[in-house]
Design an enzyme around this catalytic site. Structure first.
Site, short mmCIF file in Angstrom:
data_model
loop_
_atom_site.label_atom_id
_atom_site.label_comp_id
_atom_site.label_asym_id
_atom_site.label_seq_id
_atom_site.Cartn_x
_atom_site.Cartn_y
_atom_site.Cartn_z
N HIS A 250 34.32 39.96 51.23
CA HIS A 250 35.06 40.13 49.97
C HIS A 250 36.53 39.83 50.22
O HIS A 250 37.11 40.32 51.20
CB HIS A 250 34.90 41.57 49.47
CG HIS A 250 35.40 41.79 48.08
ND1 HIS A 250 36.74 41.78 47.76
CD2 HIS A 250 34.73 42.02 46.92
CE1 HIS A 250 36.88 42.00 46.46
NE2 HIS A 250 35.68 42.15 45.93
N CYS A 288 35.05 36.62 44.73
CA CYS A 288 35.53 37.60 43.76
C CYS A 288 36.67 36.98 42.96
O CYS A 288 37.81 36.90 43.44
CB CYS A 288 36.00 38.89 44.44
SG CYS A 288 36.56 40.12 43.24
N HIS A 315 31.53 37.70 42.08
CA HIS A 315 32.08 38.74 41.20
C HIS A 315 32.84 38.02 40.08
O HIS A 315 33.85 37.36 40.35
CB HIS A 315 33.05 39.65 41.95
CG HIS A 315 32.40 40.57 42.92
ND1 HIS A 315 33.12 41.49 43.66
CD2 HIS A 315 31.10 40.74 43.27
CE1 HIS A 315 32.29 42.18 44.44
NE2 HIS A 315 31.07 41.73 44.22
N ASP A 389 31.62 43.12 38.03
CA ASP A 389 32.62 43.89 38.75
C ASP A 389 33.29 44.87 37.80
O ASP A 389 32.62 45.53 37.02
CB ASP A 389 33.62 42.94 39.42
CG ASP A 389 34.28 43.56 40.65
OD1 ASP A 389 33.91 44.70 41.01
OD2 ASP A 389 35.15 42.93 41.25
N HIS A 390 34.60 44.99 37.81
CA HIS A 390 35.28 46.02 37.03
C HIS A 390 35.21 45.71 35.52
O HIS A 390 35.03 44.56 35.13
CB HIS A 390 36.75 46.13 37.44
CG HIS A 390 36.92 46.38 38.90
ND1 HIS A 390 38.05 45.99 39.60
CD2 HIS A 390 36.12 46.97 39.82
CE1 HIS A 390 37.92 46.34 40.87
NE2 HIS A 390 36.75 46.93 41.02
N TYR A 406 34.50 51.43 37.29
CA TYR A 406 33.07 51.24 37.15
C TYR A 406 32.52 52.00 35.94
O TYR A 406 31.59 52.80 36.05
CB TYR A 406 32.36 51.62 38.44
CG TYR A 406 32.68 50.65 39.55
CD1 TYR A 406 32.03 49.43 39.63
CD2 TYR A 406 33.69 50.93 40.48
CE1 TYR A 406 32.34 48.52 40.62
CE2 TYR A 406 34.00 50.03 41.47
CZ TYR A 406 33.33 48.82 41.54
OH TYR A 406 33.65 47.92 42.52
#
Length: 440
Positions: A250, A288, A315, A389-390, A406
């Site tokens: 990541h 990501c 991501h 992801d977020h 999350y």
């Protein structure tokens, strides 16, 4: 791409039954109850895998099997911890799990200063304020040499047209003990405590623990950290080769050196070094888009075009950078990352690798020995896993005790947006799109 969701185990307030209803196909999770640095047993892996499968989904990605600090800085028990890691990887492989997302960031996994920053639409997002982070570093952590490093950082980012040190000083004049506690919680605990890492909810002296961990890296340069990563990767690649396990690093979040620590996966040159240093197909990248887009030096579409073949996990999220360098999580249809174009690149890559894997399996089926057969992935399991992801905190998410970044409704909203992008791109590419759980 396979639509996946980061789930924090059987105690997660978001249940697998909920995820099945919203079109999730694969689960991204870890054995969060196993202490850092201990072997993941086959029994625990199998129990969680079978639980996920009982809901009609699969354990697609491990995020993460943590790399202990001693492996990163080269501590006295590094070799022992590498052996622990290899055994855990083998156990995952024995149970049919083939993708591990990890990071090599010293001490902190990811960092934000505000976990509920108000959006113009009334929802909230994660936010990073450079002056607040400098205040934490200089006046709360009281790290030796921090002020000089921030002065240099400020000079390197003169285009932001701000005096970060002066802003940090202004915060010091106004800060209260409650403000300091919240900032420490945001940076040290709430973004770290829910994973199997260095910090946990309820730590009584998190700042002191933070200082102790930073001290482990005294004298460790970027080149040394890179070499330690190379040593570790070379040690685990034989296990990855045997069990066909993809390791996908990541990127650093944020993609800058912070707290005097070297960070080694935050730009094109870093990624190229990593893939060249260990040129094994199982040594790859978690692309990501959110982490990479938090740095103005990263142009994401060319990066995806360059590294799609070595990307094992995606991501999809995006960041917006303000003129002063601060950044926030953006809409999944906005920000610096062109998620539509990234989807097109990775959907084409998924189709390429499925064709290639089918060809390889057909060509080698007769020669494959029985012992290796259980670890060979079927072509239908070769889809490229993606998670949004977020997401925003919205419509009461903040009252339900979800982990920072999350949320349920915010991520569901994002997943709906991304599913629409994928369906549109698939139609353009002539790829059938399916929505699990619905009649066609």
């Amino acid at each position: 791409m396979e639509r996946t969701w980061r789930w924090f185990g059987k105690n997660d307030k978001i249940t697998l039954a909920m995820l099945k209803q919203i079109g999730v196909e694969g689960i991204v999770t870890a054995l969060h109850d196993v202490p850092l640095g201990e072997v993941w047993s086959r029994e625990k892996i199998r129990d969680l895998k079978e639980y996920i499968e009982s809901y009609g989904m699969r354990w697609s990605v491990v995020e993460s099997l943590p790399v202990t600090e001693t492996i990163k800085y080269g501590g006295p028990d590094r070799e022992q911890q590498i052996e622990v890691y290899k055994q855990s990887l083998a156990n995952l492989g024995e149970e049919g799990i083939h993708c591990v997302c990890y990071n090599f960031m010293p001490v902190l996994d990811w960092a934000r200063t505000d976990l509920l920053h108000a959006n113009p639409n009334g929802a909230s997002n994660l936010y990073f304020n450079w002056a607040e982070f400098a205040y934490f570093d200089i006046y709360i952590l009281k790290r030796e040499g921090a002020e000089a490093e921030w002065r240099t950082f400020q000079e390197e980012h003169a285009d932001w047209h701000r005096d970060i040190l002066a802003e940090a000083g202004e915060i010091r004049q106004k800060a209260t003990p409650a403000y300091d506690r919240e900032l420490v919680e945001n940076i040290v605990i709430k973004t770290q405590g829910f994973v199997s890492g260095n910090f946990k909810e309820g730590d009584e002296r998190p700042v002191e623990l933070f200082r102790q961990l930073l001290a482990l890296y005294d004298g460790v340069t970027k080149e040394m950290l890179q070499q330690n990563m190379k040593t570790w990767l070379e040690a685990i690649m034989p296990v990855c080769d045997k069990y066909d396990i993809d390791m996908c690093v990541h990127p650093d979040d944020p993609p800058f050196p912070i707290l005097g620590l070297p960070r080694i996966v935050n730009c094109d040159a870093d990624i190229q070094w990593l893939l060249d240093a260990v040129p094994n197909v199982h040594n790859g990248l978690t692309f990501c888009a959110g982490s990479l887009s938090a740095g103005g030096h990263n142009d994401l579409t060319p990066l995806a075009e360059k590294y799609h073949e070595r990307t094992h996990f995606v991501h999809l999220r995006s960041c917006h950078i303000f003129p002063n360098g601060d950044f926030t999580e953006a809409s999944h249809l906005g920000g610096r990352a062109d998620l539509i174009e990234l989807t097109r690149i990775f959907e084409e890559e998924e189709r390429r690798r499925i064709r290639q894997r089918k060809s390889d399996i057909a060509a080698n089926e007769a020669a494959a020995d029985a012992q290796a057969a259980p670890f060979r992935r079927a072509s239908e399991a070769m889809r490229l896993p993606m998670r949004v992801d977020h997401g925003m905190t919205m419509l009461g998410d903040d009252e339900r005790g979800y982990n920072a970044g999350y949320s349920f409704l915010g991520r569901m909203f994002a997943l709906g947006q991304v599913q629409g992008i994928i369906a549109t791109v698939d139609r353009e590419l002539g790829i059938p799109f399916s929505q699990p759980g619905f009649y066609d």
